[in-house]
Design an enzyme around this catalytic site. Structure first.
Site, PDB file in Angstrom:
ATOM      1  N   ASN A  32      21.200 -85.031 108.473  1.00  0.00           N
ATOM      2  CA  ASN A  32      22.466 -85.734 108.233  1.00  0.00           C
ATOM      3  C   ASN A  32      22.332 -87.242 108.074  1.00  0.00           C
ATOM      4  O   ASN A  32      23.314 -87.908 107.760  1.00  0.00           O
ATOM      5  CB  ASN A  32      23.505 -85.398 109.317  1.00  0.00           C
TER       6      ASN A  32
ATOM      7  N   ASN B  98      13.601 -91.022 113.935  1.00  0.00           N
ATOM      8  CA  ASN B  98      14.993 -90.742 114.268  1.00  0.00           C
ATOM      9  C   ASN B  98      15.192 -89.280 113.903  1.00  0.00           C
ATOM     10  O   ASN B  98      15.448 -88.944 112.752  1.00  0.00           O
ATOM     11  CB  ASN B  98      15.957 -91.640 113.490  1.00  0.00           C
TER      12      ASN B  98
ATOM     13  N   HIS C  24      17.526 -83.507 120.463  1.00  0.00           N
ATOM     14  CA  HIS C  24      18.054 -82.827 121.636  1.00  0.00           C
ATOM     15  C   HIS C  24      17.719 -81.341 121.673  1.00  0.00           C
ATOM     16  O   HIS C  24      17.985 -80.689 122.674  1.00  0.00           O
ATOM     17  CB  HIS C  24      19.575 -83.012 121.689  1.00  0.00           C
TER      18      HIS C  24
ATOM     19  N   ARG D  83      23.702 -85.274 124.336  1.00  0.00           N
ATOM     20  CA  ARG D  83      22.868 -86.238 123.624  1.00  0.00           C
ATOM     21  C   ARG D  83      22.023 -87.092 124.568  1.00  0.00           C
ATOM     22  O   ARG D  83      21.170 -87.844 124.124  1.00  0.00           O
ATOM     23  CB  ARG D  83      23.729 -87.154 122.757  1.00  0.00           C
TER      24      ARG D  83
ATOM     25  N   GLU E  53      10.749 -93.793 119.244  1.00  0.00           N
ATOM     26  CA  GLU E  53      11.962 -93.018 118.991  1.00  0.00           C
ATOM     27  C   GLU E  53      13.099 -94.003 118.734  1.00  0.00           C
ATOM     28  O   GLU E  53      13.243 -94.995 119.443  1.00  0.00           O
ATOM     29  CB  GLU E  53      12.274 -92.157 120.213  1.00  0.00           C
TER      30      GLU E  53
ATOM     31  N   ARG F 280      27.394 -91.446 124.622  1.00  0.00           N
ATOM     32  CA  ARG F 280      28.014 -90.373 123.838  1.00  0.00           C
ATOM     33  C   ARG F 280      28.069 -89.078 124.640  1.00  0.00           C
ATOM     34  O   ARG F 280      27.889 -89.096 125.854  1.00  0.00           O
ATOM     35  CB  ARG F 280      27.231 -90.205 122.531  1.00  0.00           C
TER      36      ARG F 280
ATOM     37  N   ALA G 144      19.899 -84.821 115.401  1.00  0.00           N
ATOM     38  CA  ALA G 144      20.230 -83.786 116.383  1.00  0.00           C
ATOM     39  C   ALA G 144      18.998 -83.030 116.864  1.00  0.00           C
ATOM     40  O   ALA G 144      19.005 -82.479 117.970  1.00  0.00           O
ATOM     41  CB  ALA G 144      21.251 -82.817 115.801  1.00  0.00           C
TER      42      ALA G 144
ATOM     43  N   SER H 207      23.027 -95.024 117.219  1.00  0.00           N
ATOM     44  CA  SER H 207      24.044 -95.150 118.272  1.00  0.00           C
ATOM     45  C   SER H 207      23.366 -95.126 119.640  1.00  0.00           C
ATOM     46  O   SER H 207      22.214 -94.711 119.776  1.00  0.00           O
ATOM     47  CB  SER H 207      25.058 -94.006 118.165  1.00  0.00           C
TER      48      SER H 207
ATOM     49  N   HIS I 149      17.387 -94.482 117.489  1.00  0.00           N
ATOM     50  CA  HIS I 149      18.721 -93.930 117.226  1.00  0.00           C
ATOM     51  C   HIS I 149      19.649 -95.081 116.865  1.00  0.00           C
ATOM     52  O   HIS I 149      19.558 -96.165 117.448  1.00  0.00           O
ATOM     53  CB  HIS I 149      19.274 -93.219 118.462  1.00  0.00           C
TER      54      HIS I 149
ATOM     55  N   TYR J 276      28.142 -94.696 113.216  1.00  0.00           N
ATOM     56  CA  TYR J 276      26.851 -94.969 112.579  1.00  0.00           C
ATOM     57  C   TYR J 276      26.841 -96.184 111.659  1.00  0.00           C
ATOM     58  O   TYR J 276      25.793 -96.536 111.132  1.00  0.00           O
ATOM     59  CB  TYR J 276      26.394 -93.734 111.796  1.00  0.00           C
TER      60      TYR J 276
END
Length: 169
Positions: free
Chosen positions: A11, A74, A80, A111, A98, A107, A77, A102, A100, A23
């Site tokens: 995504n 990144n 997780h 997450r 790593e 959140r 999803a 956000s 991200h 985002y």
């Protein structure tokens, strides 16, 4: 020039239109340009890729061994959910940062857990597209630290391998 593989999971190809309140409004191409610019300034080259398919990300991670100096990831999803991506990272034994967009800790509860983090040198999250720029800085730091360590280890090994001179009597 060291090459860094920058992988983006599911995504992330929709950035710019996908939930801009979370985002941001920048596209993945915008982020790629910022990442490449920072990397060039740090003496690194970037191989920037995105896939919605877990198996493709795993294949790229495996290909990175022997080709890339490190991986910025990144996983979206998959962060997780994917033990397979975590296992691939462990198998190639490259430095990983790593990243991200956000702050995953502000959140939903699901997450807050990352399967990737155990394999990562560190995690950068919550700074929008700037997270990628910070990840390049972090990777440059890790590679510099590891390079010094490798040079020191090589010098130590060279000294240890030298024959000792015998004293004449």
């Amino acid at each position: 020039m060291d090459s860094v593989l920058v992988l983006n999971g599911p995504n992330l190809n929709l950035l710019g239109t996908r939930e801009p309140d979370i985002y941001g409004s920048e596209t993945l191409d915008d982020i790629r340009a910022k990442t490449e610019e920072r990397a060039a300034g740090r003496g690194l080259s970037v191989d920037f890729r995105q896939s919605n398919a877990e198996h493709e990300l795993i294949g790229w991670i495996q290909e990175a061994k022997g080709q890339a100096a490190g991986i910025i990831l990144n996983a979206g999803a998959f962060t997780h959910t994917s033990l397979a991506i975590a296992d691939a990272l462990a198998a190639v034994a490259l430095p990983v940062v790593e990243v991200h967009l956000s702050n995953i800790y502000r959140r939903e509860h699901f997450r807050h857990h990352s399967h990737i983090s155990r394999q990562a040198e560190g995690v950068i999250c919550g700074f929008g597209s700037e997270s990628y720029v910070l990840a390049v800085d972090a990777m440059a730091h890790v590679l510099g630290r590891n390079g010094k360590t490798r040079k020191a280890s090589a010098a130590k090994a060279t000294r240890a391998a030298r024959p000792t001179k015998k004293k004449r009597s």
